[in-house]
Design an enzyme around this catalytic site. Structure first.
Site, mmCIF file in Angstrom:
data_model
loop_
_atom_site.group_PDB
_atom_site.id
_atom_site.type_symbol
_atom_site.label_atom_id
_atom_site.label_comp_id
_atom_site.label_asym_id
_atom_site.label_seq_id
_atom_site.Cartn_x
_atom_site.Cartn_y
_atom_site.Cartn_z
ATOM 1 N N ARG A 21 6.596 -7.489 -4.213
ATOM 2 C CA ARG A 21 6.156 -5.998 -4.774
ATOM 3 C C ARG A 21 7.238 -5.195 -5.163
ATOM 4 O O ARG A 21 7.660 -4.043 -4.863
ATOM 5 C CB ARG A 21 5.791 -5.285 -3.446
ATOM 6 C CG ARG A 21 4.230 -5.607 -2.938
ATOM 7 C CD ARG A 21 3.185 -4.851 -3.861
ATOM 8 N NE ARG A 21 1.793 -5.219 -3.506
ATOM 9 C CZ ARG A 21 1.255 -4.701 -2.783
ATOM 10 N NH1 ARG A 21 1.414 -3.702 -2.306
ATOM 11 N NH2 ARG A 21 -0.033 -5.178 -2.436
ATOM 12 N N ARG A 34 2.605 4.857 -13.525
ATOM 13 C CA ARG A 34 1.312 4.919 -12.816
ATOM 14 C C ARG A 34 0.639 6.142 -13.094
ATOM 15 O O ARG A 34 -0.381 5.919 -13.174
ATOM 16 C CB ARG A 34 1.761 4.766 -11.283
ATOM 17 C CG ARG A 34 0.648 4.776 -10.332
ATOM 18 C CD ARG A 34 -0.242 3.698 -10.068
ATOM 19 N NE ARG A 34 -0.631 3.873 -8.829
ATOM 20 C CZ ARG A 34 -1.743 4.734 -8.360
ATOM 21 N NH1 ARG A 34 -2.128 5.606 -9.423
ATOM 22 N NH2 ARG A 34 -2.194 4.618 -7.118
ATOM 23 N N TYR A 144 -11.344 -10.487 0.799
ATOM 24 C CA TYR A 144 -11.896 -9.272 0.302
ATOM 25 C C TYR A 144 -13.095 -9.130 -0.252
ATOM 26 O O TYR A 144 -13.819 -8.088 -0.251
ATOM 27 C CB TYR A 144 -10.766 -8.842 -1.011
ATOM 28 C CG TYR A 144 -9.307 -8.270 -0.136
ATOM 29 C CD1 TYR A 144 -9.191 -7.279 0.241
ATOM 30 C CD2 TYR A 144 -8.476 -9.289 -0.103
ATOM 31 C CE1 TYR A 144 -8.176 -6.632 0.894
ATOM 32 C CE2 TYR A 144 -7.207 -8.783 0.630
ATOM 33 C CZ TYR A 144 -7.037 -7.803 1.027
ATOM 34 O OH TYR A 144 -5.658 -7.376 1.451
HETATM 35 O O1 CP3 Z 1 5.577 -6.534 -7.811
HETATM 36 C C1 CP3 Z 1 4.657 -7.550 -7.357
HETATM 37 O O2 CP3 Z 1 4.830 -7.990 -6.388
HETATM 38 C C2 CP3 Z 1 3.691 -7.796 -8.182
HETATM 39 C C3 CP3 Z 1 2.258 -7.140 -8.352
HETATM 40 C C4 CP3 Z 1 1.623 -7.381 -6.961
HETATM 41 C C5 CP3 Z 1 0.814 -6.276 -6.578
HETATM 42 N N1 CP3 Z 1 -0.210 -6.740 -5.596
HETATM 43 C C6 CP3 Z 1 0.759 -5.013 -7.135
HETATM 44 C C7 CP3 Z 1 0.261 -3.780 -6.247
HETATM 45 C C8 CP3 Z 1 0.994 -8.605 -6.252
HETATM 46 C C9 CP3 Z 1 1.623 -10.071 -6.452
HETATM 47 C C10 CP3 Z 1 0.082 -8.339 -5.555
HETATM 48 C C11 CP3 Z 1 -0.710 -9.154 -4.781
HETATM 49 C C12 CP3 Z 1 -1.696 -8.692 -3.652
HETATM 50 N N2 CP3 Z 1 -2.740 -7.605 -3.868
HETATM 51 C C13 CP3 Z 1 -1.882 -9.294 -2.447
HETATM 52 C C14 CP3 Z 1 -1.206 -10.382 -1.705
HETATM 53 C C15 CP3 Z 1 0.180 -10.189 -1.404
HETATM 54 C C16 CP3 Z 1 -0.107 -9.217 -0.074
HETATM 55 O O3 CP3 Z 1 0.552 -8.187 -0.332
HETATM 56 O O4 CP3 Z 1 -0.307 -9.520 1.120
HETATM 57 C C17 CP3 Z 1 -2.921 -8.412 -1.826
HETATM 58 C C18 CP3 Z 1 -3.504 -8.712 -0.408
HETATM 59 C C19 CP3 Z 1 -3.237 -7.524 -2.568
HETATM 60 C C20 CP3 Z 1 -4.417 -6.567 -2.620
HETATM 61 C C21 CP3 Z 1 -3.963 -5.209 -2.549
HETATM 62 N N3 CP3 Z 1 -3.377 -4.557 -3.745
HETATM 63 C C22 CP3 Z 1 -3.883 -4.352 -1.379
HETATM 64 C C23 CP3 Z 1 -4.410 -4.595 -0.133
HETATM 65 C C24 CP3 Z 1 -3.489 -3.073 -1.936
HETATM 66 C C25 CP3 Z 1 -3.345 -1.785 -1.517
HETATM 67 C C26 CP3 Z 1 -2.144 -1.528 -0.415
HETATM 68 C C27 CP3 Z 1 -1.206 -0.887 -1.159
HETATM 69 O O5 CP3 Z 1 0.073 -1.068 -1.014
HETATM 70 O O6 CP3 Z 1 -1.601 0.269 -1.604
HETATM 71 C C28 CP3 Z 1 -3.159 -3.231 -3.346
HETATM 72 C C29 CP3 Z 1 -2.750 -2.140 -4.270
HETATM 73 C C30 CP3 Z 1 -1.330 -2.662 -4.985
HETATM 74 N N4 CP3 Z 1 -1.027 -4.013 -5.699
HETATM 75 C C31 CP3 Z 1 -0.148 -1.716 -5.532
HETATM 76 C C32 CP3 Z 1 0.684 -2.650 -6.109
HETATM 77 C C33 CP3 Z 1 1.940 -1.978 -6.705
HETATM 78 C C34 CP3 Z 1 -0.171 -0.462 -5.027
HETATM 79 C C35 CP3 Z 1 -1.104 0.298 -6.136
HETATM 80 C C36 CP3 Z 1 -0.498 1.727 -6.323
HETATM 81 O O7 CP3 Z 1 0.097 1.824 -7.349
HETATM 82 O O8 CP3 Z 1 -1.219 2.775 -6.000
#
Ligand code: CP3
Length: 336
Positions: A21, A34, A144
């Site tokens: 992330r 964003r 999910y």
């Molecule tokens: O920088 C990176 O790591 C690359 C991008 C990336 C994101 N999600 C961006 C993201 C990667 C590799 C992921 C993987 C991901 N997504 C996982 C596996 C890793 C982990 O965290 O366990 C999972 C379970 C998800 C599903 C997911 N996506 C959730 C549960 C959420 C909400 C939680 C949160 O942090 O808001 C997301 C959203 C998400 N994915 C964001 C980002 C940058 C936040 C979105 C935003 O900008 O509002």
């Protein structure tokens, strides 16, 4: 490339570094892009903006690897499941009732913008920075899809006991689609791949083998057949004592460690020379100060002499001050 050398088993010092992330809300420039994109899914599907946010942490901190900006839930969306991100709550999907509702034949057209982001990054990234393509591990993505949201995944767990044939069917569709999706990323220029099995820890041992290790193995084997030499990092988060079995049998070249696993104990159960990645507690990045410094030095001392990729045990949270990330990078670069 330092990152790929470590992934191939070289004990580089200091170890190469990137953070899960690393592109995200803790960066003001991310929040700006964003806002321009409107919502998170539109950002993932906009190649120019997704390219930009992938590059932001590379420019700012000089990490050794960039991870494609996308999300593991783009694949279920491409398979036909409606996806939305509820502000401040996380992802929402309709909980899947029948695997036959999934439409693998249309997936590539939906995820095409993500593949274009990979092609763009191939050209815009500095030559010494590796590009990591990724997908969710099928068990995690199925969690999910079946529950419809994150949390305790009660429905998935219940189905695993009561309707395992349904779960197997979903995992089969997902595994096949994941191979196509990751293979497209490799063809577009990804240097290596990562499978995020973030919720592998919810399954008891027999189910962990059947629903996590075996599908990961099937995917790794299929990808390596198509792309000989392609390296794959598996991240079986919270696998506990199952980590050794995963490392030995899932067909991956490196394993990501969460923060609750002792790295020496992990090494002891993995095959000799296994490349490890992780496992700094992400909370320390929020705290900074001596807690962060001591933990980084402690981890660095433990990984010295072993093939290792420095990272966190889970993703950076939005409340992390940038200065703490800069300090972490400085500490790792100077060898602890
Ligand atoms: O920088 C990176 O790591 C690359 C991008 C990336 C994101 N999600 C961006 C993201 C990667 C590799 C992921 C993987 C991901 N997504 C996982 C596996 C890793 C982990 O965290 O366990 C999972 C379970 C998800 C599903 C997911 N996506 C959730 C549960 C959420 C909400 C939680 C949160 O942090 O808001 C997301 C959203 C998400 N994915 C964001 C980002 C940058 C936040 C979105 C935003 O900008 O509002």
């Amino acid at each position: 490339m330092k990152f790929l050398d470590a992934l191939a088993g070289e004990a580089a010092w200091p170890p190469p570094l990137w953070l899960m992330r690393q592109a995200g809300r803790y960066l003001p420039e991310y929040r700006e892009v964003r806002a321009k994109a409107g919502d998170f899914i539109s950002l993932c599907l906009n190649p120019a903006l997704a390219e930009e946010v992938t590059l932001q942490p590379i420019r700012k901190f000089g990490f050794d690897a960039a991870i494609l900006f996308s999300d593991i839930l783009i694949l279920p969306m491409a398979l036909g499941q409606e996806l939305r991100f509820a502000e401040g709550e996380g992802p929402r999907l309709p909980s899947l009732q029948d695997a036959a509702l999934l439409k693998p034949e249309r997936a590539a057209a939906v995820y095409a913008p993500v593949i274009e982001t990979v092609s763009r990054l191939r050209h815009s990234l500095p030559k010494d920075v590796a590009l990591i393509g990724f997908a969710g591990g099928p068990a995690t993505v199925a969690c999910y899809m079946l529950d419809g949201q994150g949390g305790s995944f009660c429905r998935t767990k219940q189905l695993a006991y009561e309707q395992p044939a349904f779960v197997r069917q979903v995992l089969k569709v997902l595994s096949e689609a994941t191979v196509e999706y990751l293979s497209a990323q490799v063809k577009a220029g990804a240097d290596c791949l990562m499978l995020f099995e973030s919720w592998s820890g919810i399954f008891p041992p027999e189910q962990f083998r059947e629903f996590v290790i075996e599908p990961n193995r099937w995917i790794s084997d299929a990808l390596k057949k198509r792309h000989p030499g392609m390296k794959i990092i598996g991240f079986p988060r919270l696998a506990g004592l199952g980590l050794g079995d995963y490392a030995r049998d899932a067909g991956v070249d490196a394993v990501g460690l969460d923060s609750v696993t002792d790295i020496d104990a992990a090494r002891a159960v993995c095959p000799p020379g296994m490349v490890l990645q992780g496992n700094l507690d992400p909370l320390l990045l929020k705290l900074g100060g001596t807690a962060l410094e001591e933990a980084v030095r402690g981890l660095m001392a433990k990984v010295k002499g072993h093939p290792h990729i420095f990272n966190l045990g889970h993703g950076i949270t939005p409340d992390v001050p940038e200065a703490h990330v800069a300090r972490l990078v400085e500490l790792v670069r100077q060898g602890g």
